[in-house]
Write an enzyme that holds these catalytic residues in place. Structure first.
Site, PDB file in Angstrom:
ATOM      1  N   HIS A 278       0.714  -0.984   0.313  1.00 37.13           N
ATOM      2  CA  HIS A 278       0.123   0.185  -0.293  1.00 37.13           C
ATOM      3  C   HIS A 278       0.747   1.413  -0.169  1.00 37.13           C
ATOM      4  CE1 HIS A 278      -3.798   2.090   0.273  1.00 37.13           C
ATOM      5  NE2 HIS A 278      -3.497   3.128   1.884  1.00 37.13           N
ATOM      6  N   CYS A 279       2.218   1.001  -0.219  1.00 38.21           N
ATOM      7  CA  CYS A 279       3.062   2.148   0.228  1.00 38.21           C
ATOM      8  C   CYS A 279       4.260   2.183  -1.337  1.00 38.21           C
ATOM      9  CB  CYS A 279       4.636   2.023   1.817  1.00 38.21           C
ATOM     10  SG  CYS A 279       2.739   2.653   2.895  1.00 38.21           S
ATOM     11  N   ILE A 280       4.570   1.658  -1.430  1.00 38.38           N
ATOM     12  CA  ILE A 280       5.654   2.232  -2.220  1.00 38.38           C
ATOM     13  C   ILE A 280       4.927   2.456  -3.438  1.00 38.38           C
ATOM     14  CG2 ILE A 280       8.096   1.266  -3.114  1.00 38.38           C
ATOM     15  CD1 ILE A 280       8.167   2.226  -0.462  1.00 38.38           C
TER      16      ILE A 280
END
Length: 440
Positions: A278-280
């Site tokens: 869900h981030c990078i």
């Protein structure tokens, strides 16, 4: 009315003495571990979530997040140190609240702030004077002061006097055995100095890692995006090197290992089938979106995103090349895809690059089957797909094994001993015969 110093001092003392009740809005990959750590530190914690299923599981002591120790959750719930509810009116009972809700992108790669807005509104509707509010969700610079602050002020609260507002980005790396919520350093930036000080106090009473104070929420918001953009761009470089090395018949993994012997000026990043989580893959686009407001085009960030997004296409092309060497077409070939999770030894397949790989294998007519012990079933194009079990019989039926996720639990020896061709995207280095073992 009591002045700012009195309210701030009272809250500061409550936090230092662990007499405060802390709320956590959002009980997902970030919120639940944070709630558990705060409860373990001695605070009474109330978790809030709109999903009744999560609330019920927490209250039953049932863990659903890999980075949480099930026995810890069970004990905290049993002792009533941690409870969960879908009723946001209980916000009135907390002294501090952390907002840990998703910030996804829409189809145009623009931030969808609906979860943050609705959570902030729910907090504002029930919060009482003298409460600390901290946003932890990863977002674009300016969110805390441009979105959260006005919502609280519309209720008549004065930031830094009645209510204390800060931003502290989550730093969660699922599956990391060395760093977790408890020991990872924290960055905190408040709207005012007192906001920063109070928020930092809360985290210092809970965490073992250092708490680094910055001058504003915008600095804290930006540094989080810098962290993830740094990784995104360097992974893109590794992926581009992998594509070029493949064309030049050079082992990119050997190249990276050789470069990593330099004791300064180089940090190794590794290629793979694409980015997940869900981030990078998502966070850098917040910055790209915000930059347009300042008439600036983030060329490097967007190029890196394009390279990483193209890796599933490259992997499927490599599948075609491997099968072509055997005189076979991808269409109709049995392909075993090992791993659905976006990284090793976790059960998270959010934004996993394996999903677009499976979609493309379907488009080209491959007869594929996915194997992932951590993910018994998953959603693909609106359908539920069951993971298979890796067996010698399954290997005998296959023309190709694609190692997409390098789970430690996989029986690589069985793969080695089979006669099936292997395309390895994770450098497992199975020591198979050169005739049927390939890397990206």
């Amino acid at each position: 009315m009591r002045n700012m110093e009195q309210r701030a001092l009272e809250l500061q003392n409550k936090l230092e003495n662990k007499n405060a009740t802390i709320g956590v809005v959002g009980l997902g990959y970030v919120g639940l571990p944070l709630a558990v750590e705060k409860a373990k530190a001695g605070f009474k914690v109330i978790g809030f979530d709109v999903q009744k299923e999560k609330v019920d599981k927490v209250n039953a002591g049932e863990n659903y997040i890999g980075d949480v120790i099930p026995a810890d959750l069970e004990q905290l719930v049993k002792s009533r140190q941690l409870t969960a509810t879908a009723d946001y009116s209980f916000i009135k009972d907390v002294d501090a609240v952390a907002i840990c809700v998703p910030t996804p992108l829409d189809i145009y790669k623009q931030p969808n702030m609906n979860y943050v807005k609705s959570s902030a509104q729910a907090v504002a509707d029930h919060i009482t004077p003298g409460t600390l509010v901290v946003l932890e969700s990863t977002t674009y610079p300016g969110t805390t002061e441009e979105l959260i602050k006005p919502i609280l002020e519309e209720k008549g609260f004065k930031i830094g006097i009645d209510i204390f507002l800060a931003y502290s980005p989550e730093r969660v790396d699922p599956g990391n055995k060395d760093f977790n919520t408890k020991n990872t350093p924290k960055v905190v930036g408040g709207v005012t100095e007192s906001c920063t000080k109070i928020a930092a106090t809360m985290y210092r009473t809970v965490l073992d890692g250092d708490v680094h104070e910055v001058s504003s929420p915008a600095v804290a918001e930006m540094e989080k995006l810098l962290e993830n953009t740094f990784r995104n761009i360097n992974i893109a470089l590794a992926n581009e090197m992998a594509i070029l090395c493949n064309k030049m018949e050079i082992d990119v993994w050997e190249v990276i290992d050789a470069a990593a012997t330099k004791p300064y000026g180089f940090m190794p990043f590794y290629p793979g089938p694409g980015l997940g989580g869900h981030c990078i893959p998502i966070d850098p686009w917040y910055l790209t979106w915000k930059a347009r407001e300042y008439n600036y085009h983030t060329k490097l960030i967007e190029t890196a995103g394009e390279i990483n997004d193209s890796m599933p296409d490259f992997i499927v092309q490599r599948c075609m090349e491997v099968l072509n060497e055997q005189g076979k077409a991808l269409k109709g070939s049995k392909v075993i895809v090992m791993g659905v999770a976006y990284k090793k030894d976790i059960d998270d397949y959010r934004e996993s690059p394996v999903l677009p790989i499976l979609q493309k294998l379907t488009q080209f007519g491959a007869d594929w089957v996915a194997v992932d012990p951590y993910i018994p079933h998953f959603k693909l194009d609106g359908h539920t797909v069951q993971s298979a079990e890796l067996t010698s019989d399954l290997l005998e039926e296959a023309e190709l094994v694609l190692i997409a996720t390098n789970h430690s639990i996989f029986d690589y020896t069985m793969v080695v001993e089979s006669n099936v061709s292997v395309l390895d995207t994770r450098n497992i280095d199975l020591k198979k015969k050169e005739s049927n073992y390939y890397k990206i």
